[in-house]
Design a protein around this motif. Structure first.
Motif, mmCIF file in Angstrom:
data_model
loop_
_atom_site.group_PDB
_atom_site.id
_atom_site.type_symbol
_atom_site.label_atom_id
_atom_site.label_comp_id
_atom_site.label_asym_id
_atom_site.label_seq_id
_atom_site.Cartn_x
_atom_site.Cartn_y
_atom_site.Cartn_z
ATOM 1 N N LEU A 102 0.713 -1.312 0.089
ATOM 2 C CA LEU A 102 -0.268 0.073 0.047
ATOM 3 C C LEU A 102 1.282 0.703 0.016
ATOM 4 N N LEU A 103 1.764 1.771 0.773
ATOM 5 C CA LEU A 103 2.795 2.323 0.763
ATOM 6 C C LEU A 103 2.779 2.553 -0.756
ATOM 7 N N HIS A 136 0.689 4.165 -3.015
ATOM 8 C CA HIS A 136 0.888 5.747 -2.486
ATOM 9 C C HIS A 136 2.051 6.715 -3.212
ATOM 10 N N LYS A 191 7.206 15.045 -1.228
ATOM 11 C CA LYS A 191 6.617 14.419 -1.326
ATOM 12 C C LYS A 191 6.715 13.792 0.990
ATOM 13 N N PRO A 247 -6.178 0.168 4.824
ATOM 14 C CA PRO A 247 -6.663 1.041 3.257
ATOM 15 C C PRO A 247 -6.703 2.403 3.940
ATOM 16 N N LEU A 289 -3.822 4.759 5.924
ATOM 17 C CA LEU A 289 -3.117 5.500 4.570
ATOM 18 C C LEU A 289 -3.668 6.443 3.850
ATOM 19 N N ALA A 290 -4.754 6.460 3.047
ATOM 20 C CA ALA A 290 -5.463 7.052 2.352
ATOM 21 C C ALA A 290 -5.725 8.186 3.369
ATOM 22 N N PHE A 317 -2.595 10.029 3.383
ATOM 23 C CA PHE A 317 -1.373 10.949 2.412
ATOM 24 C C PHE A 317 -2.950 12.018 1.684
ATOM 25 N N PRO A 366 -5.532 0.120 -2.369
ATOM 26 C CA PRO A 366 -5.311 1.668 -1.783
ATOM 27 C C PRO A 366 -6.632 2.072 -2.138
ATOM 28 N N SER A 367 -7.183 2.586 -1.180
ATOM 29 C CA SER A 367 -8.238 3.828 -1.540
ATOM 30 C C SER A 367 -7.168 5.339 -1.636
ATOM 31 N N ARG A 368 -7.726 5.887 -2.846
ATOM 32 C CA ARG A 368 -7.684 7.304 -3.155
ATOM 33 C C ARG A 368 -8.368 7.958 -2.880
ATOM 34 N N THR A 389 -7.703 14.097 -3.477
ATOM 35 C CA THR A 389 -7.086 15.414 -2.414
ATOM 36 C C THR A 389 -6.919 16.509 -2.660
#
Length: 543
Positions: free
Chosen positions: A11-12, A15, A64, A139, A142-143, A146, A175-177, A180
């Motif tokens: 998952l990282l 991202h 980043k 997920p 983390l989402a 970020f 991953p969830s997006r 952003t």
């Protein structure tokens, strides 16, 4: 079966993470199962504080988020100081730690690295602290982190994973997006700011660290308004040598006079913190009149009143303001257009250019000769290594340059000498910066006192191939603190720790080093160090 620890690494990667700073321990072993097979580079510092400082430097240099892995208990407490520095300076940092097994938490049974409430401690420093109690929560956690880094004021985010949860099955996690993007600036606020511009005769721009990635937009607005641009320490490098630039501290009397005389002020990405605007603690700073504040953080805008507050990313807000000025027919005069050439040559000086030049001259004259000499040391680094990232610690030349210094690279001058002010920041942060931008020269400017806080990290520079040039200003103690004591009639105590032989320590790590009798030979020494393309140490002996 894919474990949660392995899924974390996947998952990282999704991202965009390519580097992790950390020291493995018995409570993070399962995170490293996935790391060993991934494309993510792992960098091992000598202390967890170094891991988080490296993540900070990496983030500032690359834009980043910096990522650190630390163990439960002492690993996380060691990282907290660096997390606090990142929060003070709005640096995106993700700290992932272990924590003891779920059934033991809060029981006080005496397990290894046990704390009464690890997350409760961390959430006082981090923007958020989240415990992953089940695989499906990862997920989203983390989402969320970020998304926050990308759409609001960044800072440190903490995620802890219990050691018994690291091994649970986690097949199929994706991953969830979420969206952003930062919010668009309010059109009514932009229109009101443009209306104020029309009546302005002596406009001014204050640029903070939040504007350091908006140089083109900042320059365009400054030239349109014929407005001098004052930069806080974290904004240095913007508009290098431009006729409208004022790379001087807002705490100086000359800069305060410029602010007081202005009849319209745009403050872009600056929190008006005392370490920038009242570093002498004299209480002489006052918010300007007709103030337009631009900040990505609503809470920050609420802390200081303004005539117009615009919540937005600086670049987008400045672009929107320029577009509104185009629509309302506010165009630059021929004199303002002439000011766009750096230095101007034989071109006529505009009122804004004249105000900026007068302020630069007065601000420089306001600094005492010792500080001026120390600024010249920093300028020697800049001129010997154009486009370098100079990462400072709390040491005399850094303090002096925070008062007045014009760097040649946006975002290329940063230190821990403002805001939280953590000693020992420079060496590990410079390593992180060098790994983020490997083609740029990177110089760590530190003092003998601060260097000893994180001195072993030079070994991590060698391990990781971070070609940092460590420049040590050795005045044999905490000279700045000693001076402060004497100034108020306190007999100095505790300010003369004996420095080691830095050259011998560097040699022990396999790093070449040289000692200079003074700053006069620094330029040539820097060129030799840069040609080596590996970590080097230069000590400047100061009487």
């Amino acid at each position: 079966m894919t474990t949660l620890g392995e899924a974390l690494i996947t998952l990282l990667e999704a991202h965009g993470v390519d580097t992790v700073f950390g020291i493995p321990g018995v409570h993070t072993v399962e995170l490293y199962r996935g790391l060993a097979r991934s494309k993510i580079r792992h960098v091992t510092p000598r202390h967890e504080q170094g891991a988080a400082f490296m993540a900070d430097g990496y983030a500032r240099a690359s834009g980043k988020p910096g990522v650190a892995f630390v163990i439960t208990g002492p690993g996380l407490t060691n990282a907290v100081t660096a997390m606090a520095q990142a929060r003070a300076d709005s640096v995106p940092m993700l700290v992932i730690s272990g924590v003891n097994a779920m059934p033991t938490l809060g029981k006080g049974l005496g397990h290894l690295h046990e704390m009464p409430d690890q997350r409760g401690m961390t959430e006082k420093v981090a923007l958020t602290s989240t415990r992953i109690a089940e695989a499906r929560a990862l997920p989203g956690a983390l989402a969320s982190a970020f998304a926050r880094f990308a759409s609001s004021r960044p800072g440190p985010v903490h995620i802890e994973i219990p050691i018994d949860v690291m091994t649970v099955p986690a097949d199929g996690l994706v991953p969830s997006r979420p969206n952003t993007a930062p919010a668009d600036p309010d059109t009514a606020a932009i229109a009101e700011a443009a209306r104020l511009v029309e009546a302005a005769r002596r406009p001014l721009i204050l640029a903070g660290g939040g504007a350091k990635r908006a140089e083109a937009q900042l320059r365009a607005l400054a030239e349109r308004l014929d407005a001098p641009v004052v930069q806080t320490a974290n904004a240095r490098g913007l508009m290098h040598r431009h006729a409208l630039t004022v790379p001087a501290s807002p705490s100086l009397k000359a800069v305060r006079a410029l602010m007081a005389d202005a009849d319209f002020v745009v403050a872009a990405g600056t929190e008006f913190g005392p370490t920038d605007y009242d570093m002498y603690g004299d209480g002489g700073f006052a918010l300007p009149a007709n103030l337009v504040r631009i900040d990505i953080d609503a809470a920050q805008l609420a802390r200081r009143s303004a005539t117009v507050s615009i919540q937005a990313d600086c670049a987008r807000a400045l672009e929107a303001l320029m577009a509104e000025l185009d629509e309302t027919g506010h165009h630059a005069s021929s004199q303002q257009v002439a000011a766009r050439a750096d230095g101007g040559g034989a071109r006529p000086a505009t009122p804004g250019v004249a105000r900026a030049a007068a302020t630069r001259d007065a601000a420089w004259a306001e600094i005492d000769p010792a500080a001026q000499a120390q600024v010249k040391v920093v300028e020697t680094i800049r001129d010997a290594l154009p486009g370098a990232l100079i990462v400072g610690d709390s040491t005399q030349p850094v303090y002096a340059a925070n008062l007045y210094y014009d760097h040649d690279r946006p975002g290329g001058w940063f230190s821990a000498a403002t805001g939280f002010g953590a000693l020992g920041y420079g060496p590990p942060a410079a390593i992180g910066a060098a790994l983020a931008v490997p083609d740029a020269p990177v110089v760590c400017l530190t003092g003998d006192g601060g260097f000893q806080f994180t001195l072993p990290e030079i070994g991590a520079a060698l391990d990781s191939g971070a070609n940092v040039i460590f420049v040590v200003w050795n005045n044999r103690g905490y000279r700045e603190i000693e001076t402060s004591m004497r100034d108020v009639g306190v007999e100095p105590v505790g300010v003369s720790p004996m420095p080691p032989d830095f050259l011998k320590i560097a040699e022990a790590y396999g790093i070449e080093a040289e000692r200079l009798a003074g700053p006069s030979e620094l330029g040539e020494a820097l060129l030799r160090a840069r040609l080596a393309q590996k970590p080097r140490l230069i000590e400047i002996s100061v009487e």
